[in-house]
Enzyme design. Structure first.
Site, PDB file in Angstrom:
ATOM      1  N   TYR A 158      -4.698   0.334   9.548  1.00  0.00           N
ATOM      2  CA  TYR A 158      -4.413  -0.100   8.175  1.00  0.00           C
ATOM      3  C   TYR A 158      -2.937   0.124   7.838  1.00  0.00           C
ATOM      4  O   TYR A 158      -2.257  -0.748   7.307  1.00  0.00           O
ATOM      5  CB  TYR A 158      -5.304   0.664   7.202  1.00  0.00           C
ATOM      6  CG  TYR A 158      -5.090   0.271   5.758  1.00  0.00           C
ATOM      7  CD1 TYR A 158      -5.667  -0.876   5.229  1.00  0.00           C
ATOM      8  CD2 TYR A 158      -4.293   1.047   4.917  1.00  0.00           C
ATOM      9  CE1 TYR A 158      -5.473  -1.235   3.911  1.00  0.00           C
ATOM     10  CE2 TYR A 158      -4.080   0.704   3.595  1.00  0.00           C
ATOM     11  CZ  TYR A 158      -4.672  -0.455   3.099  1.00  0.00           C
ATOM     12  OH  TYR A 158      -4.460  -0.811   1.797  1.00  0.00           O
ATOM     13  N   SER A 202       0.830  -1.202   0.000  1.00  0.00           N
ATOM     14  CA  SER A 202       0.000   0.000   0.000  1.00  0.00           C
ATOM     15  C   SER A 202       0.865   1.253   0.000  1.00  0.00           C
ATOM     16  O   SER A 202       1.952   1.274   0.592  1.00  0.00           O
ATOM     17  CB  SER A 202      -0.905   0.014   1.231  1.00  0.00           C
ATOM     18  OG  SER A 202      -1.578   1.262   1.342  1.00  0.00           O
TER      19      SER A 202
END
Length: 557
Positions: free
Chosen positions: A549, A536
């Site tokens: 996250y 990510s």
């Protein structure tokens, strides 16, 4: 043997060719009669040529089409007079026969007609059907096959000894027709090869085929009961991956390996002896070589290399410098424990090999009770396997996409990046299995070789079972795309609850470790194995309110 004819369906068919397609599909739909493109059919008819003249033709199944699924496009129209003239020759090479049949086509762009086209033209009936029926071959290949056949069929059937398909078979039929041997018969049974039926009526020819095959099936059932496979535990999946890896190395490319029904361990020695005596029908040597590999399940390298050496010896006995040896990997294998597996360059080929292996094993379970098995000789098998016509077919096959033969796992594949990865891998030729807790995966990935499984990736036991099932079904794992992830509504650390934090790390970090842990034993035996983790941008640039996250993705990275 069930007769599938439907009067209502047949009554709506408008032309003779429609009827020809219909009954051909009925034959092709029954795997006890033909398997994967086996068999052929024809129709004698007329057409009006460009000059307004009536012309006699024959529609013959084209090479490469499958009776079970093809329509009119699967038939090639030939000038029957040109085909029949070929039967007047005393000799005709295979290459010349194919060339002359091409010249006889009404449409020069049509697919090549079956090599049995001359036989179909010679048989003096409008409709001709040809199958490779398992039950008939099972009985005819037994030591007392001819007498058994005479007891089953009496004088209704003509029996002909084996001769190589193509022009030689056409001359055999011509002699039988000329001396009146076909008169009063409703079928011809070819030793080691199959069945021909015929009539001027489509239904009658089909009925004759069903009756001929049904009588052999009834004989076997009444004499010996149903040939049953053994419900056994599956092979150790790591062992499956090991054998598939070595087979792939012999093939020089990744192979798919599919399971075949099992026989009991106490039968394997006898069945493997019978398997030395030839295939069920000649074309099966093209699918599964003249014999399978016989494996103890102890050492994949040495046992597969033993098959390699045995096949090379079989090839060298041809003593023909003009032949080029095919790849030496087995197309199927029988384990001492009774299990069997196929090996193919793609899923289609592996499936065909598995189906042919299943039919062969069933026939040999009966053969054991019939007193033995007498298939084609080694020389006859080699003549078919290295036949110039069959070699030409193999050479004309295009290479598959770059990942053909590979098996890929994609987690989190129900949507988004995971589904896009799965589609890309599939387009490049891989068999792809998607794992996701989202039930949408069953609709998004729902075709052969592109399938979804519902798996909770935070439960190690579910992962373990899912991967074992994949390896049992396809042979191994080569590619792992670990993509599963969640992003819950962002909150600052001050307001971030423990459930949000824990569940995010469990899915985005821990589940990847569990998946990799269970995949490594199979990836170790993969073909050029690879693992991809989906990262990510939040790792180098975490956003506010995305602590759970960002931390989980940083840990993954």
């Amino acid at each position: 043997m069930k007769n599938l004819w439907n009067d209502q369906v047949a009554s709506n068919l408008k032309t003779d060719l429609d009827l020809r397609v219909y009954t051909s599909r009925l034959i092709g739909a029954d795997t006890a009669m033909v398997l994967h493109g086996g068999g052929n059919t024809s129709l004698k008819s007329t057409t009006i040529n460009r000059f307004g003249e009536s012309q006699n033709i024959i529609w013959v199944k084209a090479s490469g089409f499958d009776l079970a699924t093809m329509g009119e496009e699967g038939y090639t129209a030939l000038e029957i007079d040109k085909v029949l003239r070929l039967a007047e020759l005393k000799t005709l090479s295979d290459d010349d026969m194919v060339s002359d049949l091409k010249v006889a086509r009404l449409n020069p762009n049509a697919a090549g007609a079956s090599i049995e086209a001359i036989v179909h033209a010679l048989i003096p009936f409008k409709y001709v059907d040809h199958s490779h029926a398992n039950a008939v071959l099972t009985v005819s290949n037994s030591p007392d096959g001819l007498n058994q056949m005479k007891n089953i069929y009496g004088d209704d059937v003509l029996f002909l000894p084996y001769i190589k398909p193509g022009f030689d078979l056409a001359l055999q039929f011509k002699e039988a027709i000329n001396n009146g041997s076909l008169e009063g018969r409703n079928a011809v049974i070819l030793e080691h090869h199959g069945v021909f039926t015929f009539s001027d009526d489509a239904k009658t020819s089909y009925d004759n085929m069903v009756n001929a095959v049904g009588k052999a099936e009834t004989f076997l059932l009444e004499q010996f009961g149903e040939a049953k496979f053994k419900d056994m535990s599956k092979l150790d999946p790591v062992s499956v991956a090991q054998y598939r890896k070595v087979a792939s190395e012999l093939a020089g490319q990744a192979l798919i390996s599919c399971p075949v029904p099992s026989i009991s361990a106490d039968k394997t020695k006898r069945i493997t002896q019978l398997l030395r005596n030839g295939t069920l029908t000649p074309e099966h040597v093209l699918h599964n070589k003249p014999f399978p590999a016989f494996l103890q399940g102890e050492n994949a390298d040495s046992e597969m290399l033993a098959f390699d050496a045995e096949y090379q010896a079989y090839f060298k006995r041809a003593d023909d410098s003009s032949l080029q040896m095919l790849k030496t990997h087995p197309h199927w294998a029988v384990f001492a424990s009774g299990q069997s597996r196929s090996f193919g360059i793609n899923l289609k080929r592996a499936t065909i090999s598995a189906d042919v292996a299943e039919a062969t094993l069933k026939a040999l379970l009966y053969a054991d009770k019939l007193g033995g098995w007498q298939g084609l000789t080694e020389q006859d098998l080699r003549d078919i396997e290295y036949w110039t016509l069959e070699q030409a077919k193999l050479k004309s096959q295009k290479a598959g996409p770059e990942l053909t033969g590979k098996v890929a796992i994609v987690s989190g594949a129900a949507a988004g990046i995971g589904l896009a990865c799965a589609k890309m891998l599939f387009e490049k030729g891989a068999v792809v299995i998607g794992l996701d807790i989202n039930t949408d995966i069953l609709t998004e990935m729902n075709q052969i070789g592109f399938e979804g499984k519902i798996v909770n990736l935070t439960e190690e036991s579910e992962i373990k079972k899912a991967l074992a099932d994949v390896v049992n079904q396809y042979g191994g794992i080569d590619i792992l795309v670990s993509n599963a992830g969640i992003f819950r509504t962002g909150k600052t650390i001050e307001h971030l609850d423990d459930d949000n934090w824990n569940s995010t790390l469990l899915v985005n970090l821990t589940s990847h470790r569990l998946l990799l842990k269970q995949a490594i034993p199979f990836l170790r035996h993969g073909v050029n194995p690879a693992v991809v983790f989906m990262g990510s941008r939040n790792v180098p640039a975490p956003g506010a309110g995305a602590a759970a996250y960002s931390v989980s993705k940083a840990g993954l990275t």
